[in-house]
Scaffold this active site. Sequence first.
Site, PDB file in Angstrom:
ATOM      1  N   HIS A   1       1.111  43.529   6.017  1.00  0.00           N
ATOM      2  CA  HIS A   1       2.331  44.215   6.042  1.00  0.00           C
ATOM      3  C   HIS A   1       2.027  45.680   6.707  1.00  0.00           C
ATOM      4  O   HIS A   1       2.086  45.589   8.090  1.00  0.00           O
ATOM      5  CB  HIS A   1       2.713  44.552   4.595  1.00  0.00           C
TER       6      HIS A   1
ATOM      7  N   SER B   1       5.946  46.270  -0.066  1.00  0.00           N
ATOM      8  CA  SER B   1       6.269  47.489  -0.606  1.00  0.00           C
ATOM      9  C   SER B   1       7.516  47.874  -1.329  1.00  0.00           C
ATOM     10  O   SER B   1       7.223  48.527  -2.445  1.00  0.00           O
ATOM     11  CB  SER B   1       6.076  48.485   0.773  1.00  0.00           C
TER      12      SER B   1
ATOM     13  N   HIS C   1       7.491  36.954  11.106  1.00  0.00           N
ATOM     14  CA  HIS C   1       7.884  37.663  10.122  1.00  0.00           C
ATOM     15  C   HIS C   1       8.545  36.461   8.946  1.00  0.00           C
ATOM     16  O   HIS C   1       8.601  35.516   9.341  1.00  0.00           O
ATOM     17  CB  HIS C   1       9.490  38.560  10.590  1.00  0.00           C
TER      18      HIS C   1
ATOM     19  N   ASP D   1       6.281  46.179  13.931  1.00  0.00           N
ATOM     20  CA  ASP D   1       4.875  46.859  14.099  1.00  0.00           C
ATOM     21  C   ASP D   1       4.186  46.490  15.438  1.00  0.00           C
ATOM     22  O   ASP D   1       3.314  47.174  15.828  1.00  0.00           O
ATOM     23  CB  ASP D   1       3.814  46.157  12.910  1.00  0.00           C
TER      24      ASP D   1
ATOM     25  N   ARG E   1      14.311  46.473  14.894  1.00  0.00           N
ATOM     26  CA  ARG E   1      13.457  47.770  14.907  1.00  0.00           C
ATOM     27  C   ARG E   1      12.479  48.036  16.133  1.00  0.00           C
ATOM     28  O   ARG E   1      12.100  49.020  16.673  1.00  0.00           O
ATOM     29  CB  ARG E   1      12.671  47.759  13.552  1.00  0.00           C
TER      30      ARG E   1
HETATM   31  N1  CMX Z   1       0.143  34.793  14.739  1.00  0.00           N
HETATM   32  C1  CMX Z   1      -0.531  33.629  14.537  1.00  0.00           C
HETATM   33  N2  CMX Z   1      -0.169  32.848  13.397  1.00  0.00           N
HETATM   34  C2  CMX Z   1       0.888  33.232  12.699  1.00  0.00           C
HETATM   35  C3  CMX Z   1       1.618  34.311  13.188  1.00  0.00           C
HETATM   36  C4  CMX Z   1       1.203  35.166  14.153  1.00  0.00           C
HETATM   37  N3  CMX Z   1       1.586  36.379  14.182  1.00  0.00           N
HETATM   38  N4  CMX Z   1       2.633  34.363  12.375  1.00  0.00           N
HETATM   39  C5  CMX Z   1       2.649  33.362  11.368  1.00  0.00           C
HETATM   40  N5  CMX Z   1       1.715  32.474  11.913  1.00  0.00           N
HETATM   41  C6  CMX Z   1       1.109  31.304  11.205  1.00  0.00           C
HETATM   42  C7  CMX Z   1       0.662  31.923   9.618  1.00  0.00           C
HETATM   43  O1  CMX Z   1      -0.655  32.500   9.537  1.00  0.00           O
HETATM   44  C8  CMX Z   1       0.970  30.253   9.200  1.00  0.00           C
HETATM   45  O2  CMX Z   1      -0.256  29.680   9.161  1.00  0.00           O
HETATM   46  P1  CMX Z   1      -1.031  28.509   8.204  1.00  0.00           P
HETATM   47  O3  CMX Z   1      -0.112  27.795   7.718  1.00  0.00           O
HETATM   48  O4  CMX Z   1      -2.212  28.111   8.947  1.00  0.00           O
HETATM   49  O5  CMX Z   1      -1.624  29.628   7.076  1.00  0.00           O
HETATM   50  C9  CMX Z   1       2.051  29.744   9.809  1.00  0.00           C
HETATM   51  O6  CMX Z   1       2.220  30.275  10.789  1.00  0.00           O
HETATM   52  C10 CMX Z   1       3.274  30.079   9.155  1.00  0.00           C
HETATM   53  O7  CMX Z   1       3.646  31.034   8.921  1.00  0.00           O
HETATM   54  P2  CMX Z   1       5.189  31.737   8.765  1.00  0.00           P
HETATM   55  O8  CMX Z   1       5.942  31.184   7.614  1.00  0.00           O
HETATM   56  O9  CMX Z   1       5.617  31.684   9.936  1.00  0.00           O
HETATM   57  O10 CMX Z   1       4.886  33.411   8.350  1.00  0.00           O
HETATM   58  P3  CMX Z   1       4.778  33.673   7.022  1.00  0.00           P
HETATM   59  O11 CMX Z   1       6.014  34.071   6.179  1.00  0.00           O
HETATM   60  O12 CMX Z   1       3.658  33.216   5.898  1.00  0.00           O
HETATM   61  O13 CMX Z   1       4.063  35.271   7.260  1.00  0.00           O
HETATM   62  C11 CMX Z   1       3.430  37.402   8.424  1.00  0.00           C
HETATM   63  C12 CMX Z   1       4.669  36.169   7.620  1.00  0.00           C
HETATM   64  C13 CMX Z   1       4.247  38.504   8.889  1.00  0.00           C
HETATM   65  C14 CMX Z   1       2.562  37.581   7.242  1.00  0.00           C
HETATM   66  C15 CMX Z   1       2.740  36.494   9.605  1.00  0.00           C
HETATM   67  O14 CMX Z   1       3.882  36.180  10.490  1.00  0.00           O
HETATM   68  C16 CMX Z   1       1.695  37.453  10.325  1.00  0.00           C
HETATM   69  O15 CMX Z   1       0.598  37.243   9.746  1.00  0.00           O
HETATM   70  N6  CMX Z   1       2.125  38.225  11.124  1.00  0.00           N
HETATM   71  C17 CMX Z   1       0.805  38.851  11.960  1.00  0.00           C
HETATM   72  C18 CMX Z   1       1.006  40.308  10.927  1.00  0.00           C
HETATM   73  C19 CMX Z   1       2.032  41.252  11.151  1.00  0.00           C
HETATM   74  O16 CMX Z   1       2.685  41.450  12.169  1.00  0.00           O
HETATM   75  N7  CMX Z   1       2.572  41.645   9.876  1.00  0.00           N
HETATM   76  C20 CMX Z   1       3.607  42.620   9.924  1.00  0.00           C
HETATM   77  C21 CMX Z   1       4.986  41.964   9.490  1.00  0.00           C
HETATM   78  C22 CMX Z   1       6.088  43.198   9.289  1.00  0.00           C
HETATM   79  C23 CMX Z   1       5.702  44.110   8.077  1.00  0.00           C
HETATM   80  O17 CMX Z   1       5.859  43.451   6.938  1.00  0.00           O
HETATM   81  O18 CMX Z   1       5.448  45.089   7.903  1.00  0.00           O
END
Ligand code: CMX
Length: 436
Positions: free
Chosen positions: A271, A241, A318, A373, A327
């Site tokens: 996000h 964002s 994250h 979140d 937070r």
């Molecule tokens: N549950 C399961 N798997 C997860 C995970 C979770 N909460 N967080 C990361 N992973 C997985 C990823 O999907 C990725 O898997 P693949 O390699 O198979 O695709 C792997 O772990 C590595 O990811 P990462 O480097 O740890 O995380 P990213 O930087 O790629 O993504 C985020 C970050 C937030 C998108 C991810 O942790 C996620 O999807 N979390 C759940 C959704 C969420 O809570 N989002 C809100 C974030 C806060 C915000 O921005 O508002």
Amino acid sequence: MEKFKQKLAAKIDAHRPRTTKLLKEFGNVKVDEITIRQVIGGMRGVKSLVTDISYLDPYEGIRYRGYTLPEVFEKLPKPAGKDYPYVEAMFYLLLTGDIPTENDVQEIVEEFKKRRQIPQYVIDVLRAMPRDSHPMAMFSTAILTMQRESKFAKFYASDEWDKMRAWEYMLEDALDLLAKLPGVAAYIYRMKYKADTHIPPRDDLDLGGNFAHQMGIPEPFDDVARMYFIIHADHESGNVSAHTGHLVASALSDAYYAISAALNGLAGPLHGLANQEVLKWIQGMMKKFGHKLPDDKEIEQYVWDTLNSGKVIPGYGHAVLRKTDPRYMVQREFALKHLKEDLLFKYVDKLYQIVPPILESLGKVKNPWPNVDAHSGTILWHYGVREYQFYTVLFGVGRSFGILSNITWDRALGYPIERPKSLTTDMLEEIAGIKK
Ligand code: CMX
């Protein structure tokens, strides 16, 4: 508002030579190197943005202008008898870098009141949208509809245009928009979910207090609003964002275009929509267990079932943070004080113990800890905001304070249009030595 504007102008004048010197004398100094993983992998960790408004340390969490969140809550002035500071005070801090006095805050409180009237055509547009539109689509549309009000766009189109003064008009748009956003959000909420009944604003309340009033929710929801808007305001400039807002504004698009676009990015499930996803997920679990608190083994199984179905655990992980999000901790402290016995909170509390070791055991998740979140929906639900599609709108109101502070400074420092370079897969294969 003159006092505030003069202060900000002085801060900008003092800062400009720093940016100019870095560019002119040190422009060719290397900051970092970039790997193929970063190029393909969403530019993760690429150091290519600059902001002085907030900084996210992976282990310490966010700092606003050098202050941690607990320091922000402790140092900023609060309305009489309230536990959380004025959102207006946080805006002052983000823009100027200084902790405001009570008088400084009142100047902003009064300015927002003067500017908060929502044009009738915005209401008309919202009412013309299908009532089952997502509240984020409504929120973003309402903002875009107001683009015709932009003082920045008018300044750009005039003979008076002066790049050095562009920030003044960006600030004008920021003030106009921020004053109206809580009212627009409350309008959407009550139109969609409260039988289209609306509550007029009150002149004796600050922005957070008035928002709670217009939502129709009694104390301490005013403090929830203050806390919520403050913790969601900024998280450096690389998140979807904030980055979208910065990118769009870099084309000299005005604040209305920039914030509407930024909110569209916030609406994604990875996000800002994650808070909605979290609640949906926990309530699915509550339903399965007959609205009783299951034992740890049952919760573990539920977490594994989610992962095995190919989904992420919402509210955990994250892109930058490598510890529990401060937070999350701010909200946890509030919940421990106000809703300790709430069943939903008990689930959140249990998950905090159970999810991280499971995610860690996958071996690929870089941060197994909860993010902002994982908690927010629980508090909102407790106070009667049960329409979880709406949660991201509240995130969006808060985030707008950070983005608008940033794009005001972007114009003050004359940052250029953003334009990274892309490569083809062939080129990457050549760089990797696979192809000659
Ligand atoms: N549950 C399961 N798997 C997860 C995970 C979770 N909460 N967080 C990361 N992973 C997985 C990823 O999907 C990725 O898997 P693949 O390699 O198979 O695709 C792997 O772990 C590595 O990811 P990462 O480097 O740890 O995380 P990213 O930087 O790629 O993504 C985020 C970050 C937030 C998108 C991810 O942790 C996620 O999807 N979390 C759940 C959704 C969420 O809570 N989002 C809100 C974030 C806060 C915000 O921005 O508002």
